[in-house]
Write a protein that holds these residues in place. Structure first.
Motif, mmCIF file in Angstrom:
data_model
loop_
_atom_site.group_PDB
_atom_site.id
_atom_site.type_symbol
_atom_site.label_atom_id
_atom_site.label_comp_id
_atom_site.label_asym_id
_atom_site.label_seq_id
_atom_site.Cartn_x
_atom_site.Cartn_y
_atom_site.Cartn_z
ATOM 1 N N ALA A 72 1.221 -1.118 -0.271
ATOM 2 C CA ALA A 72 -0.251 0.102 -0.592
ATOM 3 C C ALA A 72 0.391 1.035 0.750
ATOM 4 O O ALA A 72 0.319 2.130 -0.850
ATOM 5 N N SER A 73 1.923 1.625 0.585
ATOM 6 C CA SER A 73 2.557 2.151 0.729
ATOM 7 C C SER A 73 3.397 2.640 -0.877
ATOM 8 O O SER A 73 3.756 3.714 -0.803
ATOM 9 N N LEU A 74 3.972 1.986 -1.578
ATOM 10 C CA LEU A 74 3.942 2.080 -2.680
ATOM 11 C C LEU A 74 3.644 2.372 -2.960
ATOM 12 O O LEU A 74 3.720 2.881 -3.827
ATOM 13 N N ALA A 75 2.366 2.032 -3.650
ATOM 14 C CA ALA A 75 1.354 2.242 -4.527
ATOM 15 C C ALA A 75 0.714 3.592 -3.834
ATOM 16 O O ALA A 75 0.590 4.485 -5.586
ATOM 17 N N GLN A 76 1.214 4.400 -3.357
ATOM 18 C CA GLN A 76 0.772 5.884 -2.539
ATOM 19 C C GLN A 76 1.725 6.274 -3.310
ATOM 20 O O GLN A 76 1.924 7.850 -3.752
ATOM 21 N N ARG A 77 3.035 5.785 -3.938
ATOM 22 C CA ARG A 77 4.256 6.314 -3.950
ATOM 23 C C ARG A 77 4.081 6.520 -5.730
ATOM 24 O O ARG A 77 5.132 7.798 -6.390
ATOM 25 N N VAL A 78 4.276 5.122 -6.182
ATOM 26 C CA VAL A 78 4.292 4.925 -7.540
ATOM 27 C C VAL A 78 3.426 4.411 -8.043
ATOM 28 O O VAL A 78 3.004 3.614 -7.664
ATOM 29 N N ALA A 79 2.832 4.861 -9.087
ATOM 30 C CA ALA A 79 2.250 4.591 -9.915
ATOM 31 C C ALA A 79 2.441 4.097 -11.297
ATOM 32 O O ALA A 79 3.811 4.750 -12.506
ATOM 33 N N LEU A 80 1.165 3.292 -11.642
ATOM 34 C CA LEU A 80 2.172 2.782 -13.501
ATOM 35 C C LEU A 80 0.959 2.305 -14.200
ATOM 36 O O LEU A 80 -0.560 2.354 -13.882
ATOM 37 N N VAL A 81 0.970 2.956 -15.438
ATOM 38 C CA VAL A 81 -0.402 3.239 -16.337
ATOM 39 C C VAL A 81 0.362 1.733 -17.340
ATOM 40 O O VAL A 81 1.633 2.041 -18.375
ATOM 41 N N ALA A 152 -4.027 6.790 -12.542
ATOM 42 C CA ALA A 152 -2.960 7.246 -11.753
ATOM 43 C C ALA A 152 -2.833 8.508 -10.890
ATOM 44 O O ALA A 152 -1.671 8.228 -9.636
ATOM 45 N N LEU A 153 -2.947 9.333 -11.604
ATOM 46 C CA LEU A 153 -1.989 10.656 -11.372
ATOM 47 C C LEU A 153 -3.438 10.859 -9.771
ATOM 48 O O LEU A 153 -2.979 11.117 -8.330
ATOM 49 N N ALA A 154 -4.941 10.693 -10.144
ATOM 50 C CA ALA A 154 -5.439 10.097 -8.619
ATOM 51 C C ALA A 154 -4.697 9.430 -7.035
ATOM 52 O O ALA A 154 -5.236 9.607 -6.224
ATOM 53 N N GLN A 155 -3.936 8.211 -7.424
ATOM 54 C CA GLN A 155 -3.234 7.696 -6.214
ATOM 55 C C GLN A 155 -2.081 9.277 -5.746
ATOM 56 O O GLN A 155 -1.775 8.150 -4.341
ATOM 57 N N ARG A 156 -1.952 10.196 -6.139
ATOM 58 C CA ARG A 156 -1.139 11.159 -5.585
ATOM 59 C C ARG A 156 0.106 10.598 -5.656
ATOM 60 O O ARG A 156 1.174 10.736 -4.451
ATOM 61 N N PRO A 157 1.250 10.008 -7.057
ATOM 62 C CA PRO A 157 2.444 9.515 -6.779
ATOM 63 C C PRO A 157 2.944 10.860 -6.870
ATOM 64 O O PRO A 157 3.194 11.502 -7.284
ATOM 65 N N SER A 158 4.539 10.192 -6.378
ATOM 66 C CA SER A 158 6.034 10.659 -6.972
ATOM 67 C C SER A 158 6.398 10.282 -7.778
ATOM 68 O O SER A 158 7.194 11.107 -8.730
ATOM 69 N N GLU A 159 6.382 9.145 -8.570
ATOM 70 C CA GLU A 159 6.646 8.470 -9.569
ATOM 71 C C GLU A 159 5.538 7.985 -9.908
ATOM 72 O O GLU A 159 5.135 6.816 -9.490
ATOM 73 N N LEU A 160 5.511 8.563 -11.493
ATOM 74 C CA LEU A 160 5.011 7.497 -12.350
ATOM 75 C C LEU A 160 6.328 7.179 -13.232
ATOM 76 O O LEU A 160 6.213 7.537 -14.091
ATOM 77 N N LEU A 161 4.894 5.673 -13.945
ATOM 78 C CA LEU A 161 5.037 4.858 -14.417
ATOM 79 C C LEU A 161 4.838 3.967 -15.850
ATOM 80 O O LEU A 161 3.449 4.434 -15.246
ATOM 81 N N LEU A 162 4.701 5.030 -17.087
ATOM 82 C CA LEU A 162 3.997 4.293 -17.949
ATOM 83 C C LEU A 162 4.542 3.326 -19.210
ATOM 84 O O LEU A 162 6.423 3.667 -19.835
ATOM 85 N N ASP A 163 4.525 2.141 -19.281
ATOM 86 C CA ASP A 163 4.324 1.185 -20.107
ATOM 87 C C ASP A 163 3.815 1.062 -21.945
ATOM 88 O O ASP A 163 2.380 1.410 -22.186
ATOM 89 N N GLU A 164 4.771 2.107 -22.619
ATOM 90 C CA GLU A 164 4.513 1.905 -24.617
ATOM 91 C C GLU A 164 2.557 2.463 -24.388
ATOM 92 O O GLU A 164 1.796 2.310 -24.451
#
Length: 254
Positions: A72-81, A152-164
Motif C-alpha cells: 500500500a505504501s509503495l502504491a501511494q508513491r509509485v503509479a503504473l499506466v 494513476a494521478l489520483a493515487q497522488r504518486p511521486s513517481e509515474l511509470l508508463l508502459d508504451e
C-alpha cells in the motif's frame, strides 16, 4: 535520486529477463526506456512496482528500498499506466479514476472529501473534467489513455511509470499524451519504441538489449547511428534542427 535501480536481475524460470540493470532517474525528470521487443522494458517497470520479484539487486524510491515498504505504501508513491486495459463493466470516466484512490483507503475507510479532491484534480490535469460521467466504452483510444493517466494521478504518486502509453494511437494522440506527461512535473519512466518521440519528450534515455543497459544519458549521447544500427538493426540518418535543437531520425533497412 528519485528512482535508483542498482544491479537488478530478474528471471522467469530459467530465462534471464533483466540482467544487472543500473539506472537512476532524477526527481522531476522524464526517462525514456528504449529497446526492442523482449529487451526487458515492461519487466523492469513491473519490478519497480513490485508486481515482479527482484532476484538480486536493489530498487529504491528516494532513499527507501522498495522491498521494505508495504504494498500500500509503495502504491501511494509509485503509479503504473499499462499498455492497454479494457472492461465490459459499465463504468464512467469518474468510476475509473476513483480506482486510483484504492491504495489510500483501507476496508474500513469510507470515501472522504480528500478522495474527491484527488479525483477532481486528476481529471482536471488531463483535461477530462467535463467528461466524468461519460461511459468508458464510448471513449476514443487517446481519451482512454488520458483517463488511465488520471487514475494513476489520483493515487497522488511521486513517481509515474508508463508502459508504451502511445501504443496503437495515431500521431496526434501520441503527441498529446507525451506532451501531457512531460508537463506533469513528476518523476517519470516511459517505456517506448519511437526514438523520435523519445528524443522530443524525454530528459534522458536508457537503452535495453537482452535485459542489459547498453547505453544511457542524453539524447545526443545515446541516439547515435552506431547504437541504432547495433540494437535495432536499421540504418539511421540523424539530423538536429539548428532552430529548436530537436532530433529527427529516419530509418532504412540494414
Amino acid at each position: 535520486m528519485s528512482i535508483s535501480i542498482d544491479k537488478v536481475t530478474y528471471a522467469a524460470g530459467s530465462t534471464l529477463i533483466v540482467n544487472g540493470v543500473t539506472i537512476t532517474v532524477e526527481t522531476g525528470k522524464v526517462l525514456g526506456l528504449l529497446g526492442p521487443n523482449g529487451s526487458g522494458k515492461s519487466s523492469l517497470l513491473r519490478l519497480i512496482c513490485r508486481l515482479r520479484r527482484v532476484r538480486s539487486g536493489v530498487i529504491r524510491v528516494d532513499e527507501d528500498d522498495i522491498s521494505e515498504l508495504s504494498r500500500a505504501s509503495l502504491a501511494q508513491r509509485v503509479a503504473l499506466v499499462e499498455q492497454q486495459s479494457s472492461t465490459d463493466t459499465q463504468l464512467t470516466v469518474r468510476d475509473v479514476v476513483q480506482l486510483g484512490r484504492t491504495p489510500h483507503r483501507g476496508r474500513l475507510f469510507s470515501w472522504a472529501a480528500e478522495d474527491d479532491a484527488a479525483v477532481n484534480d486528476a481529471l482536471e490535469r488531463v483535461d477530462m473534467q467535463g467528461r466524468e460521467n461519460q461511459l468508458w466504452q464510448t471513449l476514443s483510444g487517446g481519451e482512454r489513455q488520458r483517463v488511465h493517466i488520471a487514475r494513476a494521478l489520483a493515487q497522488r504518486p511521486s513517481e509515474l511509470l508508463l508502459d508504451e502509453p502511445t501504443n496503437h494511437l495515431d500521431i496526434q494522440h501520441q503527441l498529446e499524451i507525451l506532451s501531457l506527461v512531460s508537463k506533469l512535473g513528476m518523476t517519470c519512466i516511459i517505456a517506448m519504441h519511437d526514438l523520435n518521440l523519445a528524443a522530443m519528450f524525454c530528459d534522458s534515455l536508457a537503452v535495453l538489449q537482452k535485459g542489459e543497459v547498453v547505453a544511457g544519458g542524453t539524447t545526443e549521447e545515446v541516439l547515435t547511428k552506431e547504437l541504432i544500427g547495433r540494437v535495432f538493426g536499421v540504418r539511421a540518418h540523424i539530423e538536429r534542427s539548428s532552430v529548436h535543437g530537436r532530433y529527427s531520425i529516419q530509418y532504412a533497412m540494414g
